[in-house]
Design a protein around this motif. Structure first.
Motif, PDB file in Angstrom:
ATOM      1  N   MET A  59     -16.241  46.092   0.795  1.00  0.00           N
ATOM      2  CA  MET A  59     -17.633  46.178   1.225  1.00  0.00           C
ATOM      3  C   MET A  59     -18.280  47.523   0.933  1.00  0.00           C
ATOM      4  O   MET A  59     -19.469  47.599   0.654  1.00  0.00           O
ATOM      5  CB  MET A  59     -17.738  45.890   2.724  1.00  0.00           C
ATOM      6  CG  MET A  59     -17.547  44.439   3.037  1.00  0.00           C
ATOM      7  SD  MET A  59     -17.609  44.151   4.781  1.00  0.00           S
ATOM      8  CE  MET A  59     -19.345  44.400   5.075  1.00  0.00           C
ATOM      9  N   CYS A  60     -17.489  48.594   1.019  1.00  0.00           N
ATOM     10  CA  CYS A  60     -18.121  49.921   0.973  1.00  0.00           C
ATOM     11  C   CYS A  60     -18.290  50.451  -0.446  1.00  0.00           C
ATOM     12  O   CYS A  60     -19.150  51.272  -0.706  1.00  0.00           O
ATOM     13  CB  CYS A  60     -17.310  50.910   1.796  1.00  0.00           C
ATOM     14  SG  CYS A  60     -15.730  51.345   1.039  1.00  0.00           S
ATOM     15  N   GLY A  61     -17.463  49.994  -1.372  1.00  0.00           N
ATOM     16  CA  GLY A  61     -17.597  50.416  -2.769  1.00  0.00           C
ATOM     17  C   GLY A  61     -17.057  51.802  -3.063  1.00  0.00           C
ATOM     18  O   GLY A  61     -17.402  52.391  -4.081  1.00  0.00           O
ATOM     19  N   SER A  62     -16.192  52.348  -2.200  1.00  0.00           N
ATOM     20  CA  SER A  62     -15.753  53.726  -2.436  1.00  0.00           C
ATOM     21  C   SER A  62     -14.387  53.838  -3.105  1.00  0.00           C
ATOM     22  O   SER A  62     -13.957  54.926  -3.436  1.00  0.00           O
ATOM     23  CB  SER A  62     -15.743  54.500  -1.112  1.00  0.00           C
ATOM     24  OG  SER A  62     -14.880  53.869  -0.197  1.00  0.00           O
ATOM     25  N   CYS A  63     -13.690  52.722  -3.346  1.00  0.00           N
ATOM     26  CA  CYS A  63     -12.297  52.810  -3.766  1.00  0.00           C
ATOM     27  C   CYS A  63     -12.070  52.561  -5.258  1.00  0.00           C
ATOM     28  O   CYS A  63     -10.936  52.362  -5.681  1.00  0.00           O
ATOM     29  CB  CYS A  63     -11.457  51.815  -2.972  1.00  0.00           C
ATOM     30  SG  CYS A  63     -11.904  50.109  -3.375  1.00  0.00           S
ATOM     31  N   ALA A  64     -13.148  52.542  -6.055  1.00  0.00           N
ATOM     32  CA  ALA A  64     -12.973  52.175  -7.473  1.00  0.00           C
ATOM     33  C   ALA A  64     -12.195  53.237  -8.241  1.00  0.00           C
ATOM     34  O   ALA A  64     -12.401  54.437  -8.051  1.00  0.00           O
ATOM     35  CB  ALA A  64     -14.329  51.946  -8.120  1.00  0.00           C
ATOM     36  N   ASN A  95     -16.396  58.213 -17.142  1.00  0.00           N
ATOM     37  CA  ASN A  95     -17.832  58.532 -17.279  1.00  0.00           C
ATOM     38  C   ASN A  95     -18.371  59.398 -16.137  1.00  0.00           C
ATOM     39  O   ASN A  95     -19.579  59.522 -15.975  1.00  0.00           O
ATOM     40  CB  ASN A  95     -18.697  57.266 -17.372  1.00  0.00           C
ATOM     41  CG  ASN A  95     -18.412  56.471 -18.633  1.00  0.00           C
ATOM     42  OD1 ASN A  95     -17.779  56.986 -19.548  1.00  0.00           O
ATOM     43  ND2 ASN A  95     -18.876  55.251 -18.696  1.00  0.00           N
ATOM     44  N   LEU A  96     -17.480  59.947 -15.325  1.00  0.00           N
ATOM     45  CA  LEU A  96     -17.894  60.819 -14.217  1.00  0.00           C
ATOM     46  C   LEU A  96     -16.932  62.011 -14.180  1.00  0.00           C
ATOM     47  O   LEU A  96     -15.770  61.862 -14.557  1.00  0.00           O
ATOM     48  CB  LEU A  96     -17.805  60.067 -12.882  1.00  0.00           C
ATOM     49  CG  LEU A  96     -18.801  58.927 -12.680  1.00  0.00           C
ATOM     50  CD1 LEU A  96     -18.343  57.996 -11.579  1.00  0.00           C
ATOM     51  CD2 LEU A  96     -20.191  59.481 -12.367  1.00  0.00           C
ATOM     52  N   PRO A  97     -17.422  63.178 -13.713  1.00  0.00           N
ATOM     53  CA  PRO A  97     -16.483  64.305 -13.586  1.00  0.00           C
ATOM     54  C   PRO A  97     -15.435  63.998 -12.505  1.00  0.00           C
ATOM     55  O   PRO A  97     -15.681  63.166 -11.638  1.00  0.00           O
ATOM     56  CB  PRO A  97     -17.375  65.467 -13.130  1.00  0.00           C
ATOM     57  CG  PRO A  97     -18.781  64.993 -13.219  1.00  0.00           C
ATOM     58  CD  PRO A  97     -18.769  63.500 -13.240  1.00  0.00           C
ATOM     59  N   VAL A  98     -14.294  64.651 -12.586  1.00  0.00           N
ATOM     60  CA  VAL A  98     -13.251  64.427 -11.586  1.00  0.00           C
ATOM     61  C   VAL A  98     -13.313  65.556 -10.556  1.00  0.00           C
ATOM     62  O   VAL A  98     -13.360  66.734 -10.923  1.00  0.00           O
ATOM     63  CB  VAL A  98     -11.854  64.422 -12.237  1.00  0.00           C
ATOM     64  CG1 VAL A  98     -10.784  64.052 -11.228  1.00  0.00           C
ATOM     65  CG2 VAL A  98     -11.833  63.460 -13.411  1.00  0.00           C
ATOM     66  N   ILE A  99     -13.321  65.201  -9.281  1.00  0.00           N
ATOM     67  CA  ILE A  99     -13.248  66.238  -8.242  1.00  0.00           C
ATOM     68  C   ILE A  99     -11.789  66.674  -8.127  1.00  0.00           C
ATOM     69  O   ILE A  99     -11.439  67.822  -8.298  1.00  0.00           O
ATOM     70  CB  ILE A  99     -13.759  65.716  -6.881  1.00  0.00           C
ATOM     71  CG1 ILE A  99     -15.218  65.277  -6.989  1.00  0.00           C
ATOM     72  CG2 ILE A  99     -13.586  66.779  -5.804  1.00  0.00           C
ATOM     73  CD1 ILE A  99     -15.764  64.625  -5.742  1.00  0.00           C
ATOM     74  N   MET A 106     -19.360  61.294  -7.784  1.00  0.00           N
ATOM     75  CA  MET A 106     -20.377  60.254  -7.965  1.00  0.00           C
ATOM     76  C   MET A 106     -21.801  60.819  -8.012  1.00  0.00           C
ATOM     77  O   MET A 106     -22.766  60.053  -8.065  1.00  0.00           O
ATOM     78  CB  MET A 106     -20.285  59.221  -6.824  1.00  0.00           C
ATOM     79  CG  MET A 106     -18.924  58.585  -6.629  1.00  0.00           C
ATOM     80  SD  MET A 106     -18.423  57.515  -7.990  1.00  0.00           S
ATOM     81  CE  MET A 106     -19.419  56.053  -7.696  1.00  0.00           C
ATOM     82  N   THR A 107     -21.951  62.138  -7.987  1.00  0.00           N
ATOM     83  CA  THR A 107     -23.298  62.736  -7.899  1.00  0.00           C
ATOM     84  C   THR A 107     -24.227  62.207  -8.989  1.00  0.00           C
ATOM     85  O   THR A 107     -25.335  61.733  -8.691  1.00  0.00           O
ATOM     86  CB  THR A 107     -23.204  64.275  -7.997  1.00  0.00           C
ATOM     87  OG1 THR A 107     -22.201  64.712  -7.086  1.00  0.00           O
ATOM     88  CG2 THR A 107     -24.522  64.922  -7.642  1.00  0.00           C
ATOM     89  N   ALA A 108     -23.774  62.279 -10.252  1.00  0.00           N
ATOM     90  CA  ALA A 108     -24.649  61.861 -11.360  1.00  0.00           C
ATOM     91  C   ALA A 108     -25.035  60.390 -11.219  1.00  0.00           C
ATOM     92  O   ALA A 108     -26.178  59.999 -11.460  1.00  0.00           O
ATOM     93  CB  ALA A 108     -23.949  62.097 -12.693  1.00  0.00           C
ATOM     94  N   ILE A 150     -22.457  46.917  -4.277  1.00  0.00           N
ATOM     95  CA  ILE A 150     -21.816  47.791  -3.282  1.00  0.00           C
ATOM     96  C   ILE A 150     -21.696  49.238  -3.796  1.00  0.00           C
ATOM     97  O   ILE A 150     -20.915  50.032  -3.256  1.00  0.00           O
ATOM     98  CB  ILE A 150     -20.426  47.248  -2.863  1.00  0.00           C
ATOM     99  CG1 ILE A 150     -19.520  47.078  -4.094  1.00  0.00           C
ATOM    100  CG2 ILE A 150     -20.557  45.949  -2.091  1.00  0.00           C
ATOM    101  CD1 ILE A 150     -18.071  46.749  -3.752  1.00  0.00           C
ATOM    102  N   ASN A 151     -22.397  49.572  -4.866  1.00  0.00           N
ATOM    103  CA  ASN A 151     -22.437  50.946  -5.419  1.00  0.00           C
ATOM    104  C   ASN A 151     -21.058  51.474  -5.790  1.00  0.00           C
ATOM    105  O   ASN A 151     -20.772  52.650  -5.602  1.00  0.00           O
ATOM    106  CB  ASN A 151     -23.032  51.948  -4.420  1.00  0.00           C
ATOM    107  CG  ASN A 151     -24.277  51.462  -3.747  1.00  0.00           C
ATOM    108  OD1 ASN A 151     -24.772  50.392  -4.047  1.00  0.00           O
ATOM    109  ND2 ASN A 151     -24.796  52.257  -2.850  1.00  0.00           N
ATOM    110  N   CYS A 152     -20.205  50.604  -6.304  1.00  0.00           N
ATOM    111  CA  CYS A 152     -18.830  51.041  -6.541  1.00  0.00           C
ATOM    112  C   CYS A 152     -18.678  51.857  -7.820  1.00  0.00           C
ATOM    113  O   CYS A 152     -17.707  52.586  -7.987  1.00  0.00           O
ATOM    114  CB  CYS A 152     -17.907  49.826  -6.587  1.00  0.00           C
ATOM    115  SG  CYS A 152     -18.243  48.724  -7.976  1.00  0.00           S
ATOM    116  N   GLY A 153     -19.615  51.706  -8.762  1.00  0.00           N
ATOM    117  CA  GLY A 153     -19.540  52.473 -10.009  1.00  0.00           C
ATOM    118  C   GLY A 153     -18.646  51.858 -11.076  1.00  0.00           C
ATOM    119  O   GLY A 153     -18.453  52.444 -12.137  1.00  0.00           O
TER     120      GLY A 153
END
Ligand code: SF4
Ligand code: SF4
Ligand code: FES
Lengths: 242, 112
Positions: A59-64, A95-99, A106-108, A150-153
């Motif tokens: 549901m939250c989309g944070s685990c991709a 396609n995203l920088p790694v923290i 996910m900023t960009a 769910i904005n998972c990216g």
């Protein structure tokens, strides 16, 4: 139990953009998800492993993450479906920088939602009567088909246009813009049309449909973007994009 | 090939790009040959005789394939972008490749 004796060899990305894959041996259990694997490694092998999750139920989309080369929501991806010869390779979303490790920045991704004007612009106050929208109206149906993001990216990481053009807004932001274009209550249409037809906007999409193939919510950003292309082209012909 | 690209429609996009590129390379050569016609009849005759070579006919079959697959692929994209969404994208992309191959083989049979 013979099941618990089976092991998987899991290569996990460690580091930032510079780093390396490190191998871990993890017991293979029935009904195990990729997120379970990552959690097991962090609990029992290496507490310094960083990753992101919240709901664990899709549901939250944070685990991709990138699993064996493909972006996926890890909490709903069964290991038995994606492991090859007892091996898994898990990296951060591309396609995203790694923290750090498996946590992508996910900023960009979210800044592009803002750039696409993919936010609701209200036209009424709480004192006004609630707008009646027939559930069967074409605009409502179009919005409904695209709304469950769910904005998972995952789509953003799967999109080669994003990979090749850092300016491209990407499937998720444009898909959200499409739901708002179809919202009769929204007052930001002109600004939005200009934003999504500018450089990096909907006309950059090559209709590869990788976003649609991999979206865990079964959404079709390509169809939404095609809708935006038609709409912005019509607005351009009418002279409404100045 | 990267895992996220292993899907029919990504391949369709690749074929569309490559066929477009190869056709674009072919076009100036085509005009050059047309130019021969103005320059001298004998030169053109010579060239046309050379094209009777089976290997050249085989290459021409490739050209017919490129042209048809680019045309049908382009038609699919035009419909996709200008009309309401249709769910048969994969099917149409596959059929486009199939029809193009059939037409190309048909061409080869006729000229051989
Ligand atoms: S269809 Fe468009 S948004 Fe989706 S992956 Fe392809 S280029 Fe990206
Ligand atoms: S459109 Fe699908 S893949 Fe993209 S962010 Fe939304 S839910 Fe994830
Ligand atoms: S943890 Fe929330 S979607 Fe996976």
């Amino acid at each position: 139990m013979s099941q618990s004796q089976q092991h998987l060899t899991v290569s996990v990305w460690r580091g930032k953009s510079e780093g390396a894959f490190q191998d871990y041996q993890v017991p293979h259990l029935e009904n195990q998800t990729v997120l379970d694997i990552v959690t097991w490694i962090q609990r029992y092998l290496d507490p310094t492993l960083s990753y992101r999750f919240a709901c664990r139920v899709g549901m939250c989309g944070s685990c991709a993450m990138t699993v064996n080369g493909t972006p996926r929501w890890t909490c709903r991806t069964h290991v038995s479906k994606v492991a090859r010869d007892g091996r898994l390779k898990i990296g951060p979303l591309s396609n995203l920088p790694v923290i750090k490790d498996l946590a992508a920045d996910m900023t960009a991704f979210f800044e592009k939602w803002q750039r696409a004007e993919a936010r609701f612009t209200p036209t009424k106050t709480r004192l006004d009567p609630i707008e009646q929208i027939p559930p069967s109206s074409p605009a409502r149906l179009a919005a409904s088909a695209a709304i469950e993001c769910i904005n998972c990216g995952v789509c953003y990481a799967a999109c080669d246009t994003v990979r090749w053009n850092a300016d491209y807004l990407g499937p998720a932001a444009l898909n959200r813009a499409w739901t708002l274009v179809n919202d009769v209550r929204d007052g930001g249409q002109d600004v939005r049309l200009r934003a999504i037809s500018a450089n990096g906007g909907c006309h950059n999409c090559h209709s590869h449909q990788s976003c649609q193939v991999l979206c865990p919510q079964n959404l079709n950003p390509t169809a939404s973007i095609a809708g935006l292309k038609r709409l912005t082209a019509a607005a351009f012909i009418r002279g409404g994009l100045k | 090939m990267q895992a996220h690209r292993r899907q029919t429609l990504w391949l369709a996009a690749l074929i569309h790009r490559l066929s477009g590129l190869l056709l674009a390379i072919f076009l100036p050569i085509h005009f050059l040959v047309l130019g021969l016609a103005i320059e001298s009849e004998a030169k053109l005759e010579n060239f046309l005789r050379w094209t009777e070579n089976p290997l050249v006919k085989f290459a021409e079959m490739g050209l017919v394939f490129l042209l048809t697959v680019h045309l049908l692929g382009g038609a699919r994209l035009l419909v996709l972008e200008n009309f309401p969404w249709r769910v048969w994208q994969k099917l149409f992309a596959t059929i486009a490749v199939g029809i193009s191959a059939l037409i190309a083989f048909g061409f080869l049979f006729r000229v051989m």
